[in-house]
Design a protein around this motif. Structure first.
Motif, PDB file in Angstrom:
ATOM      1  N   GLY A  73       0.793  -1.224   0.000  1.00 15.06           N
ATOM      2  CA  GLY A  73       0.000   0.000   0.000  1.00 15.06           C
ATOM      3  C   GLY A  73       0.823   1.270   0.000  1.00 15.06           C
ATOM      4  N   ASP A  74       2.116   1.190   0.356  1.00  9.86           N
ATOM      5  CA  ASP A  74       2.946   2.395   0.390  1.00  9.86           C
ATOM      6  C   ASP A  74       3.153   2.937  -1.018  1.00  9.86           C
ATOM      7  OD1 ASP A  74       3.161   2.213   3.134  1.00  9.86           O
ATOM      8  OD2 ASP A  74       5.227   1.460   3.130  1.00  9.86           O
ATOM      9  N   ILE A  75       3.256   4.259  -1.111  1.00  8.50           N
ATOM     10  CA  ILE A  75       3.465   4.933  -2.391  1.00  8.50           C
ATOM     11  C   ILE A  75       4.448   6.079  -2.154  1.00  8.50           C
ATOM     12  CG2 ILE A  75       1.445   6.435  -2.096  1.00  8.50           C
ATOM     13  CD1 ILE A  75       0.971   6.168  -5.150  1.00  8.50           C
ATOM     14  N   LEU A  76       5.312   6.331  -3.140  1.00  6.40           N
ATOM     15  CA  LEU A  76       6.284   7.414  -3.011  1.00  6.40           C
ATOM     16  C   LEU A  76       6.558   8.025  -4.369  1.00  6.40           C
ATOM     17  CD1 LEU A  76       9.375   6.472  -4.108  1.00  6.40           C
ATOM     18  CD2 LEU A  76       9.137   4.976  -2.159  1.00  6.40           C
ATOM     19  N   THR A  77       7.092   9.216  -4.343  1.00  5.67           N
ATOM     20  CA  THR A  77       7.534   9.882  -5.568  1.00  5.67           C
ATOM     21  C   THR A  77       9.040  10.089  -5.465  1.00  5.67           C
ATOM     22  OG1 THR A  77       7.211  12.111  -4.691  1.00  5.67           O
ATOM     23  CG2 THR A  77       5.364  11.102  -5.869  1.00  5.67           C
ATOM     24  N   LEU A  78       9.677  10.164  -6.614  1.00  8.91           N
ATOM     25  CA  LEU A  78      11.111  10.388  -6.661  1.00  8.91           C
ATOM     26  C   LEU A  78      11.403  11.261  -7.878  1.00  8.91           C
ATOM     27  CD1 LEU A  78      13.622   9.401  -5.047  1.00  8.91           C
ATOM     28  CD2 LEU A  78      13.897   7.656  -6.795  1.00  8.91           C
ATOM     29  N   GLU A  79      12.165  12.301  -7.661  1.00 13.92           N
ATOM     30  CA  GLU A  79      12.553  13.174  -8.767  1.00 13.92           C
ATOM     31  C   GLU A  79      13.496  12.436  -9.706  1.00 13.92           C
ATOM     32  OE1 GLU A  79      11.369  16.229  -9.533  1.00 13.92           O
ATOM     33  OE2 GLU A  79       9.978  15.854  -7.885  1.00 13.92           O
ATOM     34  N   GLY A  80      13.655  12.920 -10.905  1.00 10.10           N
ATOM     35  CA  GLY A  80      14.584  12.337 -11.855  1.00 10.10           C
ATOM     36  C   GLY A  80      16.025  12.511 -11.394  1.00 10.10           C
ATOM     37  N   ASN A  81      16.896  11.654 -11.899  1.00 15.88           N
ATOM     38  CA  ASN A  81      18.333  11.696 -11.631  1.00 15.88           C
ATOM     39  C   ASN A  81      18.712  11.482 -10.174  1.00 15.88           C
ATOM     40  OD1 ASN A  81      19.223  12.127 -14.372  1.00 15.88           O
ATOM     41  ND2 ASN A  81      18.279  14.142 -14.173  1.00 15.88           N
ATOM     42  N   VAL A  82      17.861  10.786  -9.398  1.00 15.61           N
ATOM     43  CA  VAL A  82      18.174  10.432  -8.015  1.00 15.61           C
ATOM     44  C   VAL A  82      18.501   8.937  -7.981  1.00 15.61           C
ATOM     45  CG1 VAL A  82      17.280  10.263  -5.660  1.00 15.61           C
ATOM     46  CG2 VAL A  82      16.658  12.227  -7.093  1.00 15.61           C
ATOM     47  N   PRO A  83      19.719   8.563  -7.550  1.00 17.45           N
ATOM     48  CA  PRO A  83      20.082   7.145  -7.487  1.00 17.45           C
ATOM     49  C   PRO A  83      19.185   6.385  -6.503  1.00 17.45           C
ATOM     50  CG  PRO A  83      22.015   8.551  -7.232  1.00 17.45           C
ATOM     51  CD  PRO A  83      20.805   9.436  -7.147  1.00 17.45           C
ATOM     52  N   HIS A  84      18.694   5.227  -6.949  1.00 19.18           N
ATOM     53  CA  HIS A  84      17.849   4.395  -6.091  1.00 19.18           C
ATOM     54  C   HIS A  84      17.995   2.934  -6.487  1.00 19.18           C
ATOM     55  CE1 HIS A  84      15.378   5.447  -9.579  1.00 19.18           C
ATOM     56  NE2 HIS A  84      14.697   4.333  -9.373  1.00 19.18           N
ATOM     57  N   ASP A  85      17.638   2.036  -5.540  1.00 13.06           N
ATOM     58  CA  ASP A  85      17.688   0.594  -5.778  1.00 13.06           C
ATOM     59  C   ASP A  85      16.545  -0.057  -5.028  1.00 13.06           C
ATOM     60  OD1 ASP A  85      18.878  -0.555  -3.023  1.00 13.06           O
ATOM     61  OD2 ASP A  85      19.943   1.293  -3.519  1.00 13.06           O
ATOM     62  N   LEU A  86      16.216  -1.294  -5.432  1.00 15.43           N
ATOM     63  CA  LEU A  86      15.120  -2.027  -4.797  1.00 15.43           C
ATOM     64  C   LEU A  86      15.570  -3.444  -4.472  1.00 15.43           C
ATOM     65  CD1 LEU A  86      13.872  -0.125  -7.268  1.00 15.43           C
ATOM     66  CD2 LEU A  86      11.750  -1.012  -6.352  1.00 15.43           C
ATOM     67  N   LEU A  87      15.159  -3.929  -3.302  1.00 19.34           N
ATOM     68  CA  LEU A  87      15.400  -5.303  -2.869  1.00 19.34           C
ATOM     69  C   LEU A  87      14.086  -5.861  -2.342  1.00 19.34           C
ATOM     70  CD1 LEU A  87      17.043  -7.798  -1.894  1.00 19.34           C
ATOM     71  CD2 LEU A  87      17.519  -6.501   0.194  1.00 19.34           C
ATOM     72  N   ALA A  88      13.653  -6.993  -2.904  1.00 18.22           N
ATOM     73  CA  ALA A  88      12.408  -7.626  -2.456  1.00 18.22           C
ATOM     74  C   ALA A  88      12.664  -8.416  -1.177  1.00 18.22           C
ATOM     75  CB  ALA A  88      11.856  -8.535  -3.546  1.00 18.22           C
ATOM     76  N   LYS A  89      12.009  -8.020  -0.103  1.00 21.99           N
ATOM     77  CA  LYS A  89      12.109  -8.739   1.170  1.00 21.99           C
ATOM     78  C   LYS A  89      11.182  -9.954   1.173  1.00 21.99           C
ATOM     79  CE  LYS A  89      14.557  -7.025   3.889  1.00 21.99           C
ATOM     80  NZ  LYS A  89      15.983  -7.255   4.043  1.00 21.99           N
ATOM     81  N   GLU A  90      10.196  -9.928   0.281  1.00 21.51           N
ATOM     82  CA  GLU A  90       9.303 -11.057   0.045  1.00 21.51           C
ATOM     83  C   GLU A  90       8.766 -10.913  -1.381  1.00 21.51           C
ATOM     84  OE1 GLU A  90       5.144  -9.888   2.059  1.00 21.51           O
ATOM     85  OE2 GLU A  90       6.798  -9.884   3.498  1.00 21.51           O
TER      86      GLU A  90
END
Length: 115
Positions: A73-90
Motif C-alpha cells: 500500500g505504500d506509495i512514493l515519488t522520486l525526482e529524476g536523476n536520483v540514485p535508487h535501488d530495490l530489494l524484495a524482502k518477500e
C-alpha cells in the motif's frame, strides 16, 4: 478508455525481476515489476520523476544510500536523476508510473543488468 489489472497474468521469474507494461496513456506509462523474494534492481537513475506504489509484498527501497522499508500500500515519488535501488524482502508487486517521455525498455535494461 483503456483498462487492465496489475494482477492479471501475474507471473514471476527465477533469474530476474519481471517487467510488464500494463497501461499507457497520453501522459504516463504504468509498469508492473514482479519480484521474487531476494531479487534486486541495482542502483540506477531515471531521467524523469517517477511514482512507486507497492501493491503486494515488502521492498527495501534505497535512495542515495538511505534504506526505506516499504509495505503493501505504500506509495512514493522520486525526482529524476536520483540514485535508487530495490530489494524484495518477500514476493512483491510494484506499480511504477513513468513519464510518457521515459521508456519501458530503459526499465527492462535496468532489470537485465541487475541479475
Amino acid at each position: 478508455m483503456e483498462s487492465n489489472s496489475f494482477l492479471n497474468d501475474l507471473s514471476f521469474t527465477e533469474d530476474k525481476v519481471r517487467i510488464s507494461v500494463i497501461l499507457e496513456s497520453s501522459f504516463s506509462k504504468e509498469i508492473r515489476i514482479a519480484f521474487k523474494k531476494g531479487q534486486v534492481m541495482k542502483e540506477h537513475k531515471t531521467p524523469f520523476p517517477i511514482v512507486v506504489h507497492l501493491l503486494e509484498g515488502a521492498i527495501e527501497f534505497g535512495v542515495e544510500g538511505d534504506k526505506h522499508q516499504l509495505k503493501k500500500g505504500d506509495i512514493l515519488t522520486l525526482e529524476g536523476n536520483v540514485p535508487h535501488d530495490l530489494l524484495a524482502k518477500e514476493e512483491s508487486v510494484v506499480r511504477l508510473t513513468l513519464s510518457k517521455l521515459d521508456t519501458a525498455d530503459r526499465v527492462k535494461e535496468v532489470a537485465e543488468n541487475s541479475k
